[in-house]
Design an enzyme around this catalytic site. Structure first.
Site, PDB file in Angstrom:
ATOM      1  N   GLY A  81       0.817  -1.218   0.000  1.00 31.97           N
ATOM      2  CA  GLY A  81       0.000   0.000   0.000  1.00 31.97           C
ATOM      3  C   GLY A  81       0.847   1.262   0.000  1.00 31.97           C
ATOM      4  O   GLY A  81       1.952   1.282   0.547  1.00 31.97           O
ATOM      5  N   ARG A 145       1.125  -5.714  -4.979  1.00 32.39           N
ATOM      6  CA  ARG A 145       1.094  -6.613  -3.832  1.00 32.39           C
ATOM      7  C   ARG A 145       1.546  -8.044  -4.160  1.00 32.39           C
ATOM      8  O   ARG A 145       1.295  -8.969  -3.389  1.00 32.39           O
ATOM      9  CB  ARG A 145      -0.310  -6.644  -3.228  1.00 32.39           C
ATOM     10  N   ASP A 175       5.923  -5.301   6.739  1.00 33.35           N
ATOM     11  CA  ASP A 175       6.531  -6.463   7.404  1.00 33.35           C
ATOM     12  C   ASP A 175       6.649  -7.663   6.466  1.00 33.35           C
ATOM     13  O   ASP A 175       7.697  -8.323   6.433  1.00 33.35           O
ATOM     14  CB  ASP A 175       5.787  -6.818   8.704  1.00 33.35           C
ATOM     15  N   ASP A 176       5.610  -7.918   5.664  1.00 36.54           N
ATOM     16  CA  ASP A 176       5.681  -9.062   4.752  1.00 36.54           C
ATOM     17  C   ASP A 176       6.762  -8.868   3.693  1.00 36.54           C
ATOM     18  O   ASP A 176       7.538  -9.780   3.400  1.00 36.54           O
ATOM     19  CB  ASP A 176       4.342  -9.246   4.024  1.00 36.54           C
ATOM     20  N   LYS A 202       8.237   0.590   5.545  1.00 36.21           N
ATOM     21  CA  LYS A 202       7.106   1.407   5.087  1.00 36.21           C
ATOM     22  C   LYS A 202       5.791   0.852   5.597  1.00 36.21           C
ATOM     23  O   LYS A 202       5.635  -0.352   5.667  1.00 36.21           O
ATOM     24  CB  LYS A 202       7.096   1.384   3.544  1.00 36.21           C
ATOM     25  N   THR A 203       4.872   1.645   5.979  1.00 36.53           N
ATOM     26  CA  THR A 203       3.442   1.361   6.082  1.00 36.53           C
ATOM     27  C   THR A 203       2.774   2.426   6.945  1.00 36.53           C
ATOM     28  O   THR A 203       3.285   2.790   8.005  1.00 36.53           O
ATOM     29  CB  THR A 203       3.079  -0.038   6.658  1.00 36.53           C
ATOM     30  N   ASP A 205       0.255   1.876   8.510  1.00 38.82           N
ATOM     31  CA  ASP A 205      -0.388   1.174   9.630  1.00 38.82           C
ATOM     32  C   ASP A 205       0.395   1.294  10.934  1.00 38.82           C
ATOM     33  O   ASP A 205      -0.145   1.060  12.009  1.00 38.82           O
ATOM     34  CB  ASP A 205      -0.571  -0.313   9.301  1.00 38.82           C
ATOM     35  N   TYR A 243     -25.104  15.638  15.439  1.00 39.65           N
ATOM     36  CA  TYR A 243     -24.730  14.303  14.939  1.00 39.65           C
ATOM     37  C   TYR A 243     -23.655  13.644  15.803  1.00 39.65           C
ATOM     38  O   TYR A 243     -22.728  14.308  16.287  1.00 39.65           O
ATOM     39  CB  TYR A 243     -24.119  14.389  13.530  1.00 39.65           C
TER      40      TYR A 243
HETATM   41  P1  FBP Z   1       0.485  -1.960   3.635  1.00 38.66           P
HETATM   42  O1  FBP Z   1       0.333  -2.910   4.781  1.00 38.66           O
HETATM   43  O2  FBP Z   1       0.866  -2.609   2.380  1.00 38.66           O
HETATM   44  O3  FBP Z   1       1.379  -0.806   3.980  1.00 38.66           O
HETATM   45  O4  FBP Z   1      -0.948  -1.311   3.351  1.00 38.66           O
HETATM   46  C1  FBP Z   1      -1.621  -0.568   4.281  1.00 38.66           C
HETATM   47  C2  FBP Z   1      -3.087  -0.383   3.965  1.00 38.66           C
HETATM   48  O5  FBP Z   1      -3.341   0.964   3.675  1.00 38.66           O
HETATM   49  C3  FBP Z   1      -3.984  -0.865   5.103  1.00 38.66           C
HETATM   50  O6  FBP Z   1      -4.137   0.129   6.091  1.00 38.66           O
HETATM   51  C4  FBP Z   1      -5.249  -1.226   4.395  1.00 38.66           C
HETATM   52  O7  FBP Z   1      -5.978  -2.198   5.092  1.00 38.66           O
HETATM   53  C5  FBP Z   1      -4.753  -1.777   3.081  1.00 38.66           C
HETATM   54  O8  FBP Z   1      -3.501  -1.163   2.843  1.00 38.66           O
HETATM   55  C6  FBP Z   1      -5.679  -1.505   1.931  1.00 38.66           C
HETATM   56  O9  FBP Z   1      -5.188  -2.169   0.812  1.00 38.66           O
HETATM   57  P2  FBP Z   1      -5.553  -1.834  -0.692  1.00 38.66           P
HETATM   58  O10 FBP Z   1      -4.766  -0.639  -1.082  1.00 38.66           O
HETATM   59  O11 FBP Z   1      -5.094  -3.043  -1.414  1.00 38.66           O
HETATM   60  O12 FBP Z   1      -7.009  -1.567  -0.753  1.00 38.66           O
END
Ligand code: FBP
Length: 552
Positions: A81, A145, A175-176, A202-203, A205, A243
């Protein structure tokens, strides 16, 4: 291409390097640290990585560069991502490569790991790279991916590397992808290919971190972007006072993104998946927890609020996980066809009731109908329920509405409950990187080349001391195997980088837990506003609250 004024201004931004990398590549030497051990399962990991296991941690410092000079041809891929700052990793890598020798080459393989297999590449030039400096996105070469993990794939990569004379491959991923970088490094070393492999963390998350890696890049910018939006929504809620906003934020399984946004914006509610799992909370208990806040506030005349819901929350609810695995069983093999052939929802509902255990059906029947149907519509290629597609922000607001109805009937709740729903994820992944991410990413890329130049392989580019000004950051490298343990994946024991979940005894969560009761009842919103790129350092170079709390 039209270029916005901000983009033009960002092209001119000079990312800050750690002090020890500032004198140029000719003035960087290595300080060797201690040999490393994997975080767990040492014997197994050592046996799987005989050529790359146990290497020393290293740090760079100012001093004469003693590396052996040779022409470098480096390949780089972006994996998974998007995360803000990816372009700067490539730019930092490119600048260091060219600073070492203008004859060195950087190739970018397009579309993620598959670009390496398909030999789909570009050679970077100044003109090309300059269009991407300090910009968001991964469009410099694209991402993907595809997993680079089989021996067959490694053989192809070796051929591609041979064709271009690659001396090293840099994998920018989570991580992967970095686990796969370690496996590829081992393969390259075992087969004497001479190709080094370096990873970059990178991520958005935030779940690729440990005692060595203080933060994955992109987390800073993405959470600041979501926090800006959440703050704006809080102000809207506080203005209109009509809301409750249920806001789901990305982050996959871990709740780091939700927690950071909560620390930035002080919403009334923020669920943390890891806590839900630790306390074995049921859907009903979570709904009651939110309804308590709505009730107290409503009875005080405050019929508005904000609740942050992490993307992965439902996976952490034990009864929900049990329901998902029973549904996966129920529709395994041919049974999907049988289910799909049923004429209407009533018939399908009966099929489900008959097929699930009483316990699982008890959970199923309290779900709003749109979630029940979602569980049976959206399946992954293996036929499993796609938990990430469940609209948990709507699920929880519906469950809370039921609770409030009952409470109103019992006479305890006297407020009104109007709702709005949001999902923030893609909005933050390609934002212009904050100064922190622009600096951190550029440093990671520059540093990755230093690791290459000094002959390291199977290392993660490491820049630490990140809560301090960039001048004081520490650059070096850590063997990826140090972060690994064995985990069960698709029925097999595999060596993988341990994913970081929110630690319930960590300072960020503790701080949140100390304040959340007050936030749940009163209106304590904070409005972080938009990321600032130019201006005083105390506004522009802020790190995340998570990092600040973790580092004290
Ligand atoms: P990575 O783990 O590859 O960094 O991706 C993060 C992320 O943005 C997650 O937060 C989310 O669940 C996922 O990618 C969404 O994936 P996609 O872009 O394939 O819809």
């Amino acid at each position: 291409m039209n270029i916005s004024p901000l983009q033009t201004a960002r092209y001119a931004y000079k990312p800050k390097l750690p002090g020890m990398l500032r004198n140029g590549v000719g003035e960087i030497c290595v300080r060797d640290g201690a040999p490393t051990e994997s975080v767990a399962d040492q014997e197994k990991i050592k046996a799987l990585f005989p050529n790359t296991y146990g290497k020393n941690e290293i740090t760079f410092e100012k001093g004469k560069n003693t590396s052996v000079s040779k022409k470098q041809v480096v390949g780089v891929i972006l994996s998974g991502g998007q995360a803000p700052g990816g372009h700067n990793v490539v730019c930092g890598l490119y600048d260091a490569i060219k600073a070492a020798d203008s004859g060195n080459v950087l190739l970018g393989f397009r579309g993620g790991p598959s670009g390496l297999i398909e030999d789909n590449y570009i050679e970077f030039t100044d003109e090309y790279i300059d269009k991407f400096r300090n910009t968001g996105g991964f469009d410099i070469i694209g991402s993907g991916r595809t997993k680079l993990e089989t021996t067959e794939q490694f053989k192809i990569v070796t051929e591609v590397a041979k064709k271009h004379g690659l001396t090293a491959i840099v994998i920018i991923g989570g991580d992967d992808s970095n686990t796969n970088a370690a496996v590829l490094a081992e393969y390259m070393a075992a087969n004497n290919t001479g190709v080094q492999v370096i990873g970059c963390p990178k991520t958005i998350d935030g779940d690729l971190k440990n005692e060595d890696i203080e933060a994955s890049f992109g987390f800073d910018t993405a959470t600041k972007t979501y926090s800006e939006l959440i703050g704006n929504i809080e102000r809207d809620a506080n203005s209109a006072k009509k809301y409750w906003h249920f806001i789901k934020v990305m982050g996959r399984s871990a709740s780091h993104v939700a927690l950071e946004c909560a620390l930035e914006t002080q919403p009334n509610i923020c669920l943390i998946g890891e806590e839900v799992a630790a306390k074995k909370m049921s859907l009903s208990a979570i709904a009651d927890y939110i309804a308590d806040s709505v009730e107290k506030r409503g009875n005080n005349g405050e019929n508005f609020g904000v609740a942050i819901i992490p993307e992965g929350i439902v996976e952490f609810v034990p009864e929900f996980s049990m329901l998902i695995s029973e549904i996966n069983e129920l529709l395994a093999g041919k049974k999907t066809e049988e289910f799909n052939a049923l004429p209407d929802w009533d018939a399908k509902y009966e099929f489900i009731e008959k097929g699930l255990s009483a316990e699982a059906f008890g959970v199923f029947k309290i779900l709003p109908q749109f979630v029940q149907q979602q569980l049976f519509l959206e399946r992954d290629p293996h036929g499993n329920v796609q938990v990430s597609l469940i609209e948990s922000e709507k699920l929880f607001s519906a469950l809370v509405a039921d609770k409030l109805k009952a409470r109103a009937a019992a006479g305890t709740y006297k407020g009104k409950f109007g709702t709005q729903h949001h999902f923030f994820g893609y909005e933050g992944r390609c934002a212009f990187p904050s100064n922190f991410d622009a600096d951190y990413c550029y440093s990671l890329g520059y540093n990755a080349f230093m690791l290459i130049q000094y002959g390291y392989t199977g290392y993660l580019s490491k820049v630490s001391n990140l809560s301090k000004p960039a001048e004081e950051w520490v650059a070096g490298g850590m063997p990826i195997t140090k972060m690994m343990n064995m985990e069960r994946r698709s029925g097999e024991d595999k060596p993988v980088i341990r994913k970081a979940l929110v630690e319930l005894d960590g300072r960020p969560f503790e701080y949140f837990a100390e304040h959340r009761d007050e936030w749940a009842e009163k209106t304590c919103f904070t409005y972080p506003g938009a990321i600032q790129y130019f201006g005083p350092a105390e506004v522009c170079d802020l790190t995340t609250r998570t990092l600040a709390l973790e580092k004290g």
